[in-house]
Scaffold this active site. Structure first.
Site, PDB file in Angstrom:
ATOM      1  N   GLN A 232       0.832  -1.201   0.000  1.00  0.00           N
ATOM      2  CA  GLN A 232       0.000   0.000   0.000  1.00  0.00           C
ATOM      3  C   GLN A 232       0.871   1.258   0.000  1.00  0.00           C
ATOM      4  O   GLN A 232       0.559   2.240  -0.673  1.00  0.00           O
ATOM      5  CB  GLN A 232      -0.909   0.038   1.246  1.00  0.00           C
ATOM      6  CG  GLN A 232      -1.879  -1.117   1.385  1.00  0.00           C
ATOM      7  CD  GLN A 232      -3.006  -1.086   0.353  1.00  0.00           C
ATOM      8  OE1 GLN A 232      -3.280  -0.047  -0.245  1.00  0.00           O
ATOM      9  NE2 GLN A 232      -3.616  -2.229   0.132  1.00  0.00           N
TER      10      GLN A 232
ATOM     11  N   CYS B  15      -8.068  -9.467   4.953  1.00  0.00           N
ATOM     12  CA  CYS B  15      -6.815 -10.201   5.186  1.00  0.00           C
ATOM     13  C   CYS B  15      -6.053  -9.607   6.364  1.00  0.00           C
ATOM     14  O   CYS B  15      -4.825  -9.495   6.313  1.00  0.00           O
ATOM     15  CB  CYS B  15      -5.942 -10.203   3.943  1.00  0.00           C
ATOM     16  SG  CYS B  15      -6.685 -11.075   2.566  1.00  0.00           S
TER      17      CYS B  15
HETATM   18  C1  LIG Z   1      -0.670  -4.202   3.074  1.00  0.00           C
HETATM   19  C2  LIG Z   1      -0.679  -5.296   2.074  1.00  0.00           C
HETATM   20  N1  LIG Z   1       0.316  -6.192   2.067  1.00  0.00           N
HETATM   21  C3  LIG Z   1       0.372  -7.197   1.177  1.00  0.00           C
HETATM   22  C4  LIG Z   1      -0.603  -7.364   0.232  1.00  0.00           C
HETATM   23  C5  LIG Z   1      -0.469  -8.503  -0.714  1.00  0.00           C
HETATM   24  O1  LIG Z   1      -0.256  -8.111  -2.024  1.00  0.00           O
HETATM   25  P1  LIG Z   1      -0.547  -9.170  -3.196  1.00  0.00           P
HETATM   26  O2  LIG Z   1      -1.916  -9.707  -2.932  1.00  0.00           O
HETATM   27  O3  LIG Z   1      -0.511  -8.370  -4.429  1.00  0.00           O
HETATM   28  O4  LIG Z   1       0.494 -10.206  -3.132  1.00  0.00           O
HETATM   29  C6  LIG Z   1      -1.692  -6.467   0.217  1.00  0.00           C
HETATM   30  C7  LIG Z   1      -2.801  -6.604  -0.739  1.00  0.00           C
HETATM   31  O5  LIG Z   1      -3.462  -7.588  -0.929  1.00  0.00           O
HETATM   32  C8  LIG Z   1      -1.718  -5.413   1.159  1.00  0.00           C
HETATM   33  O6  LIG Z   1      -2.729  -4.537   1.168  1.00  0.00           O
END
Ligand SMILES: Cc1ncc(COP(=O)(O)O)c(C=O)c1O
Ligand SMILES: Cc1ncc(COP(=O)(O)O)c(C=O)c1O
Lengths: 151, 413, 413, 151
Positions: free
Chosen positions: C210, C371
């Protein structure tokens, strides 16, 4: 035929690659270096002798490789035998510029002439590593360092 | 349908129209793209599908209740169903999306084999494997004391089922074999290998990165345990691949990456994991790429694949015949039933010099070890030159290759 | 330039024109896309770059000497240089391409930390972490006996550098912290955290999935050890992310996946590995996606990013003010300097019901645990509703959100 | 207002969700099941008593969740109390069809009428899991199996 190809595979290059100068192991070498091009698996081994005054009295090489890398190694032995380490260093720098098509400032006129045959490589960026393998290996041998790779 | 009718059921020249890149020139000459085993070009349908989706329906999958998220999720799961259909898996939850073929194999090494491996346990693989089906097993050797058992190929590059069987011992925990070699073109007798391995209670993984492109795969018929594919060789996008795994295996496996989507519940103290396939798909998956992969599989499946295979074999036969005139050219890999890959050594000419000259003639081939150094060792070479054919190649492109080889000989020979 | 001049230096309405999807309708209403923290939409420049490249220049990278392979390799490495510039890393070989942010963090867990971790060693992380920055560490707890040390946030969601420092002990091996929370919008005081951690000899990883979207990142100024980003939130494609790692760390790390491109030499007996970044990029990388990511970074970098940040903060302030009228709405996360993420609980209304009703009004928000279950526990909720803003959002979209909330209240309240 | 929304959040659904029937723990339950929806973190716990003749004599539930899941659980208790396990099984199958917008063959007319209020969910595919959570949990409780999840 494509001009840059003619330029790359000019007679002097092919001659050197078919009949390389100073090919073979060197008994009693003071420095040895091994180079490896992971892209194609080619290897080169450089042997050299440096006298007490810091002058390179002999260089030989062994290894298999493409016409470019073989010719480049062969030309290099011609160009560097008899030089001091410092002179060799400068020449190597100039050579790297030459094959990348950059302004090869560090080269004396006669050196430039001698190495000019390799300038055609600059039109083939994917082949620059072939041309520089022996030189990188030479450098690391002089510095007594690790095996070089052309990356 | 007769063999002849099948040939006429596929028209490579018409197919070319769908691949804009094939119409371009390099160095003022028409491009002759013969590096398909490294990666295939993508038809307009794939590029359109990706763009249309990104422009009209895109959002992150699974986690949202809103319209676009639902639409995206549907497209993503529909791609999974498309892979299931393509491999004839029993159920879509046996299909795990990965970033490519390499990750699919690493996943099996790390999540299936590593947790149950004892020092001295053996993994059987062939000398024709791509590094992607070698290095993950070397990891297990380095880290856990696994022993790699190598199955040799014949001088013509053929892989013998008896040789595979002979390598399987009481400590063998997995057989890992390429369905099709990316250098030799050899097609492994997969069904028979699986049968023999299963008789000894040993599971089999096939590296199908090449095989799935040129063969019709039926994982149920093969009864295979794992099958790995990669999108970009299947006329699809980069950044995506898939692993087929039998449900019972996947259910028993530990996760691979950790992150969003693969969990059931996370607290400060513990974490529990989702069921397959989600368990193995941590983080935002390659969503746009999944849509592209579905389009690629739809493209392939709409063709008469038998006819395509026949066309490709014809190209190989024609190329093989055409290079006979070069007595300095030594083929590597000429097993019966092999795929359309022409690998060779050129006496007195280094593969890279050859490839450079061919390139300036517009002919794109590969020179090098093709990520198969163990195989190079087997044949006592450092590198080979490889022309690999796809559905859109033509006999006149073979002619261009031959003409370029003649030129190279004139320059270097 | 004054703050006012900066605001006028970015025009969100003009920017919208570049995002075709923002012009569409859902259920007959204009789409109001406020799910940007899950994934951002992609400007035409990104889609064009990917398509043009695939249509005109595509081949596999690195391994070929032919024209297209050289062109592809150049584009791929140029994308790496673009990421370097974007994060202000010292050198491009400190940038490793991954499949996404999640994989970038897993890579650090598996290749940096796991090999040197002793049972009882501690990893410091905050309760506001995304599962992607929790589960990889849980793996190390499960498999190697690591201890997770949790840093709490304040009731307003703020993260205190003293609290982080207090959690660091003699057994701490890593601090892993989100640059920006995907739920609270909290921006961690990263530079100060790194300083304190380094004083104690502890390296720091930032989850910048982010943060990199909304803050201007300078990894050298931060002096941070690892920084993870993900393409699809940066207005780029899915299927790609990147890890910045200090060269000395990367050089000392063991490989992650095994396969093509990451090796130096492979024999039957042994394997040696390439230098970073190749060592961590096994297999065919996301080539088309790298081209798309470069286009996304170029798009972002061509904007006045300070002005964009000001615009986003203005949106948040306006939204925050606008929802005050709803006494049933309780904000979660209101730290000073936070990013443009509005998370809230609605009394008597479940987040999923709310999101469903908003959706039918055309307003796309997220409902769920995002998440971030550990954070949900911290605030004693099961889920929240979240509206997250991007550069192309406008005040009138905030108005649409507010109107939809009023409607939801009428239905559910 | 959007018709399908009105259909989804109709009065009877909101009534059930605000004032759920048979809410709370059940002392001396013969079967207990726990369900979890990982998508949103919602949980439900189902208690039931089955008599020696295999008839469900009582059902209660506990847990927090959205209006859909709460109403669905409440409606379910009404619908299943007094049924045999086999009858319940059939009814559950019919309900799953109903909320997915499929032909709900297995439902008697009065059951269909009673559950009809949930049919609006079929227009909201992302919410079907909310509607089925209690039912899946019920099924696994009856079968004495593991905790259900609505996936
Ligand atoms: C703070 C943060 N970290 C990690 C991720 C993981 O990124 P990605 O799903 O693109 O691997 C996200 C988004 O899903 C996120 O918002
Ligand atoms: C036989 C074989 N296996 C595995 C791979 C690896 O696939 P990818 O690079 O897409 O991960 C390739 C291609 O590179 C291949 O030809």
């Amino acid at each position: 035929m494509d001009d840059s190809l003619r330029e790359l595979y000019q007679e002097v290059i092919l001659d050197h690659s078919r009949h390389p100068h100073h090919y073979g192991a060197l008994e009693g070498a003071s420095h040895v270096g091994e180079g490896y091009n992971p892209l194609c698996g080619d290897r080169v081994k450089i042997y050299l002798t440096v006298d007490s005054g810091g002058r390179i009295t002999n260089i030989t090489f062994e290894g298999k490789g493409c016409a470019i890398s073989q010719a480049s190694a062969s030309l290099m032995t011609d160009a560097l035998i008899g030089r001091t380490a410092a002179e060799a260093e400068r020449l190597m720098g100039g050579f790297l510029h030459l094959v990348k098509g950059e302004e090869a400032g560090g080269l004396a006129d006669e050196d430039r002439e001698r190495l000019e045959a390799m300038a055609g490589v600059s039109a083939f960026p994917m082949r620059v590593k072939c041309a520089t393998l022996a030189w990188h290996t030479m450098k690391s041998a002089l510095e007594g360092g690790d095996a070089a790779k052309s990356e | 349908m007769s063999a002849h009718a099948k040939i006429t059921a596929f028209d490579p020249v018409a197919a070319r129209a769908g691949f804009a890149i094939l119409g371009r020139e390099v160095y003022g000459r028409p491009l002759v793209y013969l590096d398909n085993a490294a990666s295939a070009q993508k038809p307009r349908q794939v590029l359109d599908a990706m763009r249309d989706f990104a422009q009209d329906e895109y959002a992150n999958v699974h986690r949202g209740v809103h319209y676009l998220s639902a639409a995206s999720t549907e497209r993503y799961e529909s791609a999974r169903e498309a892979v299931r259909r393509f491999l004839n898996a029993r159920a879509a939850d046996e299909i795990v999306f990965t970033k490519g073929g390499t990750e699919a194999i690493n996943l099996v090494a790390a999540s299936f084999l590593a947790p149950k491996l004892q020092p001295g346990d053996e993994i059987v693989l062939s000398v024709m494997e791509h590094h992607s089906n070698i290095v993950p097993w070397h990891f297990l050797r380095e880290r856990q004391g696994a022993v790699l058992k190598w199955v040799d190929v014949g001088d013509d590059g053929s892989l013998d089922v008896e040789a595979v069987e002979a390598a399987i011992g009481p400590k063998t925990k997995l057989v890992a074999i390429a369905h099709m070699s990316n250098v030799l073109g050899t097609v492994a007798p997969l069904k028979e290998i699986v049968k023999r391995a299963h008789e000894k209670g040993v599971p089999v993984l096939a590296d199908g990165c090449q095989g799935a492109v040129h063969e019709i795969v039926d994982v149920q018929d093969l009864d295979i345990d794992f099958y790995a594919i990669t999108g970009h060789k299947l006329y699809g996008p980069t950044g995506i691949g898939a692993l087929y795994g039998k449900r019972a295996h996947l259910k028993a496996m530990r996760p691979y990456n950790g992150g969003g989507e693969m969990i059931r519940e996370v607290t400060r103290e513990v974490v529990t994991y989702a069921d397959p396939p989600a368990r193995f798909e941590a983080g935002t998956p390659p969503i746009i790429e999944a849509v592209g992969l579905e389009a690629a599989l739809a493209y392939l499946s709409a063709l008469d694949r038998e006819a395509v295979a026949t066309h490709e074999r014809d190209l190989y036969a024609y190329a093989r015949e055409s290079v006979r005139r070069f007595n300095w050219l030594k083929l590597i890999g000429d097993a019966p039933g092999k795929g359309a890959i022409l690998s060779f050594e050129a006496e007195g000419m280094h593969a890279h010099d050859l490839a450079t000259i061919l390139d300036r003639e517009g002919v794109a081939v590969r020179a090098g070890h093709h990520c198969a150094q163990v195989l190079m060792d087997r044949f006592g070479v450092i590198s080979t030159t490889r022309a690999s054919f796809a559905l859109y190649n033509t006999r006149s492109e073979v002619d261009a290759l031959v003409a370029a080889l003649a030129k190279a000989q004139k320059i270097l020979g």
